[in-house]
Motif scaffolding. Structure first.
Motif, PDB file in Angstrom:
ATOM      1  N   LEU A  86      -5.855   5.749   6.053  1.00 15.70           N
ATOM      2  CA  LEU A  86      -5.488   4.433   6.581  1.00 15.70           C
ATOM      3  C   LEU A  86      -5.842   4.274   8.055  1.00 15.70           C
ATOM      4  CD1 LEU A  86      -2.066   3.761   4.825  1.00 15.70           C
ATOM      5  CD2 LEU A  86      -4.246   2.605   4.431  1.00 15.70           C
ATOM      6  N   ILE A  89       2.869  -1.286   4.212  1.00 20.09           N
ATOM      7  CA  ILE A  89       2.718   0.121   3.850  1.00 20.09           C
ATOM      8  C   ILE A  89       4.070   0.731   3.513  1.00 20.09           C
ATOM      9  CG2 ILE A  89       2.046   2.409   4.686  1.00 20.09           C
ATOM     10  CD1 ILE A  89       0.086   0.999   6.585  1.00 20.09           C
ATOM     11  N   ALA A 147       1.301   5.075   0.950  1.00 22.01           N
ATOM     12  CA  ALA A 147       0.685   6.049   1.842  1.00 22.01           C
ATOM     13  C   ALA A 147       1.371   7.398   1.721  1.00 22.01           C
ATOM     14  CB  ALA A 147       0.740   5.559   3.288  1.00 22.01           C
ATOM     15  N   ILE A 193       5.642  -1.368   8.169  1.00 22.39           N
ATOM     16  CA  ILE A 193       5.705  -0.079   7.475  1.00 22.39           C
ATOM     17  C   ILE A 193       7.127   0.194   7.014  1.00 22.39           C
ATOM     18  CG2 ILE A 193       5.420   2.426   7.714  1.00 22.39           C
ATOM     19  CD1 ILE A 193       3.135   1.944   9.574  1.00 22.39           C
ATOM     20  N   ILE A 216       0.866  -1.173   0.000  1.00 26.19           N
ATOM     21  CA  ILE A 216       0.000   0.000   0.000  1.00 26.19           C
ATOM     22  C   ILE A 216       0.906   1.227   0.000  1.00 26.19           C
ATOM     23  CG2 ILE A 216      -1.681   1.344   1.320  1.00 26.19           C
ATOM     24  CD1 ILE A 216      -2.540  -1.316   2.604  1.00 26.19           C
ATOM     25  N   LYS A 235      -0.762  -6.908   4.250  1.00 24.30           N
ATOM     26  CA  LYS A 235      -0.357  -5.738   3.496  1.00 24.30           C
ATOM     27  C   LYS A 235       0.859  -5.086   4.163  1.00 24.30           C
ATOM     28  CE  LYS A 235      -3.834  -5.606   0.508  1.00 24.30           C
ATOM     29  NZ  LYS A 235      -3.665  -5.688  -0.969  1.00 24.30           N
TER      30      LYS A 235
END
Length: 214
Positions: free
Chosen positions: A96, A109, A69, A133, A67, A107
């Motif tokens: 989010l 990020i 961001a 992340i 994803i 997922k």
């Protein structure tokens, strides 16, 4: 620290740099050791969105679901305009954090360039989503006067929680370079190009770098 390893080289161009970046991220993810991965490419004028989209597709080849961001609506909207095929994979930090987006199993990020003034929202994203992340070119240090002791300590702890998987930063007389699971390597610029100068187990400060390059 150690000196003069002739077999250590800097990436020759952006393509090599992105390849090394991608491999460092993949290795960090596969290690299953880190949920907060930091990468940094300090090139003046570097356009981050095309780079992060190329990284998206590179990781997708390894079945790593990404994803993207962005910190604000403007950056997110521009990315969706330029890459409409990724419209369902592009969000803002705020989006989010919405309840409908908090459950994204498997997922990862990529957070594009969070800045100090976005710290509170970005910290909430990292804490509340509980996803891995990758922070790309993040700037989280707060230099403003008036930040309270508790706030500073909290921010310092958050910054230290990140695993630095990749770092490349050129200077006038050289560059500093780190890949996944390697030391911090300082290169000096000469008439023959960049040559390895010295390595450190921790990120060297400006004085150490200057000593290497002069």
């Amino acid at each position: 620290m150690s000196k003069y390893k002739d077999n250590l080289l800097l990436p020759r161009d952006l393509n090599q740099c992105e390849s090394a970046l991608s491999e460092s991220i993949k290795a960090s993810i596969r290690s299953n050791k880190y949920s907060r991965i930091s990468v940094n490419l300090s090139f003046q004028g570097l356009r981050l969105t095309p780079l992060v989209v190329r990284l998206y597709y590179n990781l997708l080849k390894e079945d790593i679901n990404i994803i993207l961001a962005f910190s604000d609506i403007g950056s997110s909207a521009l990315a969706k305009r330029d890459y409409p095929e990724l419209i369902n994979s592009i969000f803002t930090f705020k989006e989010l954090l919405l309840p409908i987006n908090t459950n994204m199993t498997n997922k990862i990020i990529i957070a594009v360039s969070p800045q100090p003034f976005e710290y509170e929202q970005f910290e909430s994203l990292c804490t509340d989503t509980k996803l891995t992340i990758i922070m790309l070119n993040g700037r989280l240090e707060e230099t403003a006067i008036g930040v309270g002791y508790v706030g500073r300590e909290r921010r310092i702890g958050f910054i230290r929680s990140w695993h630095i998987a990749f770092w490349i930063e050129p200077f006038r007389l050289g560059a500093i370079y780190k890949q996944y699971n390697s030391e911090w390597n300082v290169f000096k610029y000469t008439k023959l190009g960049y040559i390895f100068c010295e390595s450190f187990s921790q990120k060297p400060d400006n004085d150490l770098i200057t000593n290497c390059l002069t």
